[in-house]
Every structure is written in C-alpha cells, then in structure tokens.
Design a protein around this motif. Sequence first.
Motif, short mmCIF file in Angstrom:
data_model
loop_
_atom_site.label_atom_id
_atom_site.label_comp_id
_atom_site.label_asym_id
_atom_site.label_seq_id
_atom_site.Cartn_x
_atom_site.Cartn_y
_atom_site.Cartn_z
N GLY A 1 -9.92 -3.65 5.16
CA GLY A 1 -11.06 -4.34 5.75
C GLY A 1 -11.73 -5.35 4.85
N ILE A 2 -11.13 -5.65 3.70
CA ILE A 2 -11.70 -6.63 2.78
C ILE A 2 -11.30 -8.03 3.23
CG2 ILE A 2 -11.71 -7.45 0.40
CD1 ILE A 2 -13.12 -4.71 0.98
N ASN A 3 -12.25 -8.97 3.19
CA ASN A 3 -11.96 -10.33 3.64
C ASN A 3 -12.50 -11.41 2.71
OD1 ASN A 3 -14.70 -10.24 4.15
ND2 ASN A 3 -14.53 -10.49 6.38
N HIS A 4 -12.83 -11.02 1.47
CA HIS A 4 -13.38 -12.00 0.52
C HIS A 4 -12.90 -11.60 -0.88
CE1 HIS A 4 -15.77 -15.17 -0.95
NE2 HIS A 4 -16.96 -14.63 -0.97
N ILE A 5 -11.74 -12.12 -1.27
CA ILE A 5 -11.08 -11.71 -2.51
C ILE A 5 -11.70 -12.41 -3.72
CG2 ILE A 5 -8.92 -11.89 -3.81
CD1 ILE A 5 -8.91 -9.62 -1.78
N PHE A 6 -11.99 -11.61 -4.76
CA PHE A 6 -12.37 -12.13 -6.07
C PHE A 6 -11.33 -11.64 -7.07
CE2 PHE A 6 -16.36 -13.08 -4.20
CZ PHE A 6 -17.07 -13.91 -5.06
N GLU B 1 -13.18 -2.14 -5.48
CA GLU B 1 -12.06 -2.40 -6.38
C GLU B 1 -11.13 -1.20 -6.31
OE1 GLU B 1 -12.80 -2.15 -10.66
OE2 GLU B 1 -14.86 -1.54 -10.22
N GLY B 2 -9.97 -1.28 -6.98
CA GLY B 2 -9.06 -0.14 -7.02
C GLY B 2 -7.77 -0.39 -6.29
N ASN B 3 -7.12 0.71 -5.84
CA ASN B 3 -5.82 0.58 -5.19
C ASN B 3 -5.62 1.55 -4.03
OD1 ASN B 3 -5.52 3.00 -6.56
ND2 ASN B 3 -4.17 2.16 -8.13
N ALA C 1 -13.74 -7.84 -2.82
CA ALA C 1 -13.02 -6.93 -3.71
C ALA C 1 -12.79 -7.59 -5.04
CB ALA C 1 -11.69 -6.50 -3.11
N GLU C 2 -13.04 -6.85 -6.11
CA GLU C 2 -12.57 -7.22 -7.44
C GLU C 2 -11.09 -6.88 -7.44
OE1 GLU C 2 -12.60 -4.91 -11.52
OE2 GLU C 2 -14.63 -5.57 -11.02
N ALA C 3 -10.26 -7.90 -7.37
CA ALA C 3 -8.85 -7.69 -7.00
C ALA C 3 -7.92 -7.83 -8.19
CB ALA C 3 -8.44 -8.68 -5.91
N ALA C 4 -6.94 -6.94 -8.24
CA ALA C 4 -5.85 -6.98 -9.22
C ALA C 4 -6.33 -6.76 -10.65
CB ALA C 4 -5.06 -8.29 -9.12
N THR C 5 -7.35 -5.91 -10.79
CA THR C 5 -7.87 -5.63 -12.13
C THR C 5 -6.81 -4.96 -13.00
OG1 THR C 5 -10.05 -5.30 -11.15
CG2 THR C 5 -9.73 -4.47 -13.39
N TRP C 6 -6.44 -5.64 -14.10
CA TRP C 6 -5.50 -5.05 -15.05
C TRP C 6 -4.35 -4.36 -14.30
CZ3 TRP C 6 -7.73 -2.01 -19.83
CH2 TRP C 6 -6.88 -2.21 -20.93
N LEU C 7 -3.70 -5.14 -13.43
CA LEU C 7 -2.74 -4.58 -12.48
C LEU C 7 -1.59 -3.87 -13.17
CD1 LEU C 7 -2.33 -4.45 -9.43
CD2 LEU C 7 -1.03 -6.57 -9.58
N ASN C 8 -0.99 -4.54 -14.13
CA ASN C 8 0.06 -3.95 -14.96
C ASN C 8 -0.36 -4.14 -16.42
OD1 ASN C 8 1.80 -3.50 -12.65
ND2 ASN C 8 2.18 -5.70 -12.66
#
Length: 942
Positions: free
Chosen positions: A439-444, A387-389, A411-418
């Motif tokens: 290199g991530i290929n399976h978005i959550f 996760e992260g940016n 990836a735990e994606a877009a966590t609390w993005l804004n």
Amino acid sequence: MVKKILILILFFSQALNAQQLSWPEITRENKPWTRWWWPGSIVTPADITANMEKYHEAGLGGMEIAVIYGVKGQEDKFINYLSTRWMEMFMHTLKESERLDMGIELANASGWPFGGPWVNPGDACKNINYKTYTLKPGESLNEKIEFVQQPLVRPVGERPDITKLIYPISKNENLQLYALDQIRFEMPLPLQVLIAYSDHGKSIDLTDKVDADGRLDWIAPEGTWTLYALFQGWHGKMTERAGPGGEGDVIDHFSEQAIDNYLKHFDEIFKDYDLKPLRGYFNDSYEVDDASGESNWTPLLFDEFITRRGYDLRDHLPALFQNDTPEKNERVLCDYRETISDLILETFTIHWTTWANKQGKTTRNQSHGSPGNILDLYAASDIPETEGNEITRFKFASSAANVTGKKYASAEAATWLNEHFSSSLSDVKKALDLFFLGGINHIFYHGTCFSPVNELWPGFHFYAAVEFNPSNSIWNDFEGLNNYVARVQSFLQRGKPDNDVLLYFPIYDRFSDYGRGLLEHFDGISQRFNDTPFKTAAEYMLEKGFAYDFVSDKQLKNMKSVNGLIQTGGGKYRTVVVPGSKYIPLETFEKLMELTEEGACIIFYDGLPVNISGFNDYESKGRLFTQLKSEINFVKAENQNLKKASIGKGNILSGNDLGLLLSEAGIVHEIMTDKRIKFLRRKSETGNYYFVLNHGNYTFEGWLPLCRKASSAALFNPMTGDFGLADTRISSDGSYEIYLKINPFESLIIETFGTPISGKEYTFYEKASPPVVIDGSWKVDFIEGGPVLPASRKISNLVSWTEFGGEEVKNFSGTARYTISFNKPAVRADAWSINLGKVCESARVTLNGKEAGILIGPDYQLIVEKKALRARNTLEVKVSNLMANGIAYMDRNNIKWKKFYNINMAARLRQNTKNGIFDASAWEPRESGIIGPVTITAVKKK
C-alpha cells in the motif's frame, strides 16, 4: 437524421475514450524521492546545483535533506547545522528546487531522533530509577534516601575520558570525533516521590518528610511498610549520526514543553527566511531506546496519568514495578503504557504536525519503534512512512493513511539492502514492489549522499545505504528504475483504497504484558505477536487475497455504519475482524456493538475478548462488559464451526475458521493469489486500479480472475511504458477475467472500467520461430569507470569481462559498450524479441542507432518493432556492473576512501569486517558484463 446524430455521438465518445486511455501525467510526487545526506554540510552553491541537476536528469522527484557526521580531513569545510552559512546553502537549495521542479523536505534534526545542542537538561529525555526500603512498627530509616546516577559513556567513535567532559555534553569540543551515542554523568538524582505502602493495603506520601540531605523524618506506625523512592534520571541518549552543530541531547518525547522549546529554535532560525518552496519536515524512527535502559519518564507523568486514567499512579507503584498481584500488575502497567502512548501522540506527534501545518508545511513521520500505538502516530502525521521488508509491517503505515484519508503513504526504501556496493537495480526493484503491494505509494530511497563534484571516486558515502549516488556505476541506468517507480506511483497515488476488512489491532494485550521493561516498542507484527490470532489473521488474509487495513481503538471511535458499510475518513469497509485477545477497552467493545446496531457485520475470530483493560473502576466496568457479552445471543449456523447473532440491523459472527467467517460476511477475495500473483487494489472514479506482481518462479500466461466486476479493462506495463486495452471475458462461474502474460517478478497495472471503452489493444507476443543466437565478433569498449579504463578488445565468446585477462578488468567498476553486427533472420515476424541472457548488472540497448530500452533485470529481454530491423543491423549494449570490484581493489591496495567520522562504514555482514570497519579486500571479482547468450526471436501477436 436522429440516427446519424446518435452514430456521431457514439463515434466521438469512443474517440474521446481512446484518447483518455494513457499514462497519467507524471508529477514530481509520482517520481521517487531520496534521502539526501549532507556529510558535515560540506556543500557549496556550485556543488549543490551540479548534484541536483544530475538527480533531476536521473528522474528523482525530490530530496529530504538530512545532515550527518563529517568527513575527516575536511574540517575546515564543515558548516554548523542551522548556522547563518548553513541557511545560505539551504536557501540556495530551495531556489534550485523551484528551477528544477523538485521537492525538498528537511529532517527536523541533524541525525536522529529529535535533539541537538539547544536541548537543555530540563527538556532532555528522562528515565525513572527507584529504591525500596522496609520498616517495621516503630522503626525509622537510618540511611539517606538518595540515588547516584552511575557514569556511562557509549561512543561510536573515539572513547573520551568522561571525567574531562563538561555537563551538558553540547558544551564540549571534538564531538564529531567521539560520536557519542549515550552519556550519563555521575550525579545525585532528584527525588520525585517517596510513598510508603503497608501490608494492609494503606499508602502514605512521605515526600515532604524528606529533608534536603535525604533524611526521612518518619516513624513507621503499625504494620510492615515498604517504601518506594522514585528518582528522575537522565537517559543520556544523544542524537545519532549528528553533523557539526547538531550534536546534543535527545528531547523528552513525552513533554509538550520539550517539543515546544525544541521547535521554537527552528522558528527563531527561520524567521528571516522565505521557506515557501519547502514542502515539509521529516521525523526518523523512534530510536531513543536503542541504548542502555529506557527513556521511560517525564516530569509531569503523575499529573498526566491522573488526568487520563482517572486515578493516582503514586498509590500503586508496587504494581507498576510488577510487585503486586499478577492481575493488578498487568492492569496498572497497561495504564502506564497507554499514558505514554497518549503523550507521544498528543504532546509530540500532533504538536509537531500542528507546528508544521501552521507554516503550510507537511510532516512525514516514521512511527515504528515507538512506545505507543503506531497506527495513531502514523495517522497524526500528514505522510506516514514505513521501512523494512515485510508487507504486514508496511501495512501499519498504509492502513493509517487509508483509514484516515491521506493521499500518500511513504517508505524509506532499500535501506542497506545488501552488503555495501552489492545491490543491483534488480534487487532494489524487488524491494520496491513489496512496498507497493503493502500500500505504499511514495518511495524515498535510502539514499543519496552528497559529494563534491571534484571529489575522487568513490566520493562521500553513508554507511547504511544502497548508495544512489552519481559515483555508483548503477547510476547510468538508474533512470530506468525511476521511470518504473514514477509510472507505478502515477496510478497508486490516484483514487482511494479498496479494502474490505478492518483488522483490529489488539494493542492492550501488549500493553499489559511486561516483557522486558516498562516500555513496549511497536514495530509492525513483531515476535511478541507470534502465535496470536492477530498475526494469524493478518498473514492468512494476505496469503488468501483478502484486502484489509489495520485499525486502532481511537480510529474506531470515529466510525459509523451506513447501509451495512463501515465508513471511515478514508473509505468504506464491509467488516471489522476482532482477533481473540485477553483485554479490550470497554469503550471499544461498546463501539463495536454500536456499529452492529447500525447495520455492520462484526467478526470475532477465535472468540470474544476475555476482559476489559486497565485498572480504574475495572470491577464495575467488567460487570458491564460481561452483561454486554451476555446480550449477544449466538445461535449455531448451518456450519457448526460458526456462531451468529443478530443485534439491531447488523450481525456478529464468531468462530475459529477465519475463511469461513469472512465468507459468511460476504467478503470476496482475489483468487489470483492462488496462482502466486500478488496484488494491491485501489478504487478509481470509473472502476479499479490493480498493481499485480508475479511472485512465482514461472511465467503466468492465461486468464486472471478479478473479484471486482467491470465492463472493460486496460493493461499498463510500468517498466516499458506500453499500454492498451485488455482481452477480457466472463468465466463460467460469473467472475470477470483478464488475459495476461507476466514473467517472474514482472508487474503490470490493470485499470478496469464500469463502461466499455475503446482504444488500441495491449499486445502480448508468442514465438513465431526458434531463437537465433547473435554470435560473431563483439567489440567491447570500456567507456566510463575505473580505477583505469581497460583496453578495448574483440571477443567471440561472451563471458564475464573479469575473465578477459589481466587485473584491469577484474578491478573495473563502470560501464562497457558491447557492439555487434548481425543479419536479420529470414523469418516472418510481427515484431522481434531481443534477449541478452545473463547480464551483470544493467544495460542500455541501442538498435541501429535508436535506444530500445533500459534493462535492469531480472529479465533482460525487450520487444522491438518489426520495422526496427534492417537487412544488416548494429546492436549496441552499454552494460554497467556494480561498484564492488572497484571497492575491493581499493581495499586490497590500502587506498583510503573510508574517511568519515562516527561509524565510518560499518559492515553489514561480519565476514566483511576488518579492524572494526567494512573491508572488501578478500572479495573475489564479481561477474560483470554480458554473459549471454544473446538471442533474437521472431514473435507474433497473440
């Protein structure tokens, strides 16, 4: 006759190739998945079905069920985690997942980390406490040897009176109300060991000389003696954000007994159910120590330490607590941390994965934040998740997948993005593209909160999310983002990684550096790696287009060199870069020499390691290490900044110029990064896949060089679905180049082939005439959203709908339909480009009754076929804004929607906090709708 047959074979071969040039078939694994929060497990079969059907229609491929805290006022609907009723809801979900072809995973805890009411005190996370006493010859200790744990309570919700709570905490009521993060009760702690150390280096175990009352029966002999008494305490960490029936102690992650007992509870619950549709289990990031103190002990640590490190830690407690010589302090601390790392790997991660695999299930694991080598922890799970940016952070998870041959890195994606309700689909896409580059290929997604169908807007929400829920106005165009992700991942989940360099992770320097406590937590390239050759190397190679993966000591042990290539379980690499470090295990250095003997090229960037790590037998190991280094006979190369040594079939390079070292090793880089084009490269059966992203602020148009050779190539646009053969050439310097035009933050997929292929060409367009503004009278109908639907109106000038006049449009969050008629421009065109200009925030475009595309930004233009335009045309654009305006209206009018237990919508930014919780009442209306100008441009094929 033979000639005719050959022509026919060639014709049919070309026809077959043309048919094969297409998007891969989209599977549910290609689609993005989401974390599916169940607040208080307030679910019913009908609501589960209704929600899942919406998720399926929007293009989600699966969900991970994560039970969290409940909703105030709906206590009668709470379902206790893992209860019989809860299992009925779970089984209904699995049944529906089969019907809808959606995947389901289950978090192995309510909240996180692993814990719950069935965790007894013996299996709960522990800490170590110590006292010291000093005695001179002939003295005895007068005071009792005891340590009383002081009371501590850290609630997220209402603060309880700790004196009225029962131990252990799971026996109490109202745990949703308190939302305890950590609690310790006042109690005497059990003595683990009492060791006396003399000023002459002698140690005596006095544990058995302490009676039940804590009195020591011992008189100090000759010398000055320091007594170390160690007491085992309870760290007190509770499962965070737990739902009803899930509140309780976090487990001891270093105890096999603790994780075994923990998982046996699931076995008992699941034994009478068919969980065949369940794909696997999930473990959230290690957040045991985001509390007061550390969980830094386990009852069997001394025994495990002897087995793993070869000496008794009890003989060296002063060094463990940093009270010996600086070097010994570092070495003993390193061994302690390595033992902790081994335990969380073997007794927790591997044990958990083995448990799941025996059921035919997978594990998806967030290893970051753990007090261990996260590369090994990621590799011990079936699907490593980050996760992260930061790309260098993502690469720890993807590297573990690549090096060990795992298909997915998630990836735990877009966590609390804004801030809440302020993230657009364009913002999310930018975040996702960084994951793909890493290199991530399976978005959550993080994530989707379950909400009953009849719940008033805005429904149920989770505090740390972008809110990918049907109640969110961006949901109407969510499909566009999901289609994009599915197309990208349909390629990135194919083939194998194609990286040249293994960058060694010098974790033993961090193991040896005390920092802020006994434990060191690893979370990518943290600040603790600042100004180190490791961080410099990682960032340099990323910037300059060198494709690499991180590698750990354990992973190196299983590698071999064949024909100059370093073979791992997942791929082949051309070199290992070892960044300058103070400490390295002797076994690792010996393995590097072995790989060199077999033909590998090993690079020591910024010098060879200084010394071997650890304390056991370090002097004799150090002599062997020194001898091995002395056998490396470096000679100066032509370039004086580089040294080279030949060992066996291979070479060792050393120097301070990493670019020069990589060049000498024959490592080529993708020079497209000089043009602000970032990439991810994978190997296919016939060539390569490239995911390329324009990370600059200008449109790139021209010839893009690729460092991998090919005979032909194709382009795929994951946003539009367009694809076709690319225009390619060999440049004057011999590099393979592909022509493309790519706008800022636009991405394309390049597929290269080792043989010529045929098929339709990918079309780029250029202007055939100046843009024509589509102006006149726009009809605007507010068709979905609230708090009320504003009246329809006609406008002649495009401005934010919040400027139409009146409070209703300022408060509105939802979707408006813009409609206008226009004449076809009187110019020749191969096709037409429609540009909506500025849009807030996403749009579905329909031309003459046919949907032309979903635009999520940051670019709001699309190409339509020449035949799509008539003499007189109708353009319809459904624009959705963000939830922000509607939420601000509710907060200004004190309309209650923040009704959750536990953290109850904490703000991300301090300025949005009022009375301790999130508040949007001061927000000005955000721009919404089409702001334009809207233009149509005749374009011709380039």
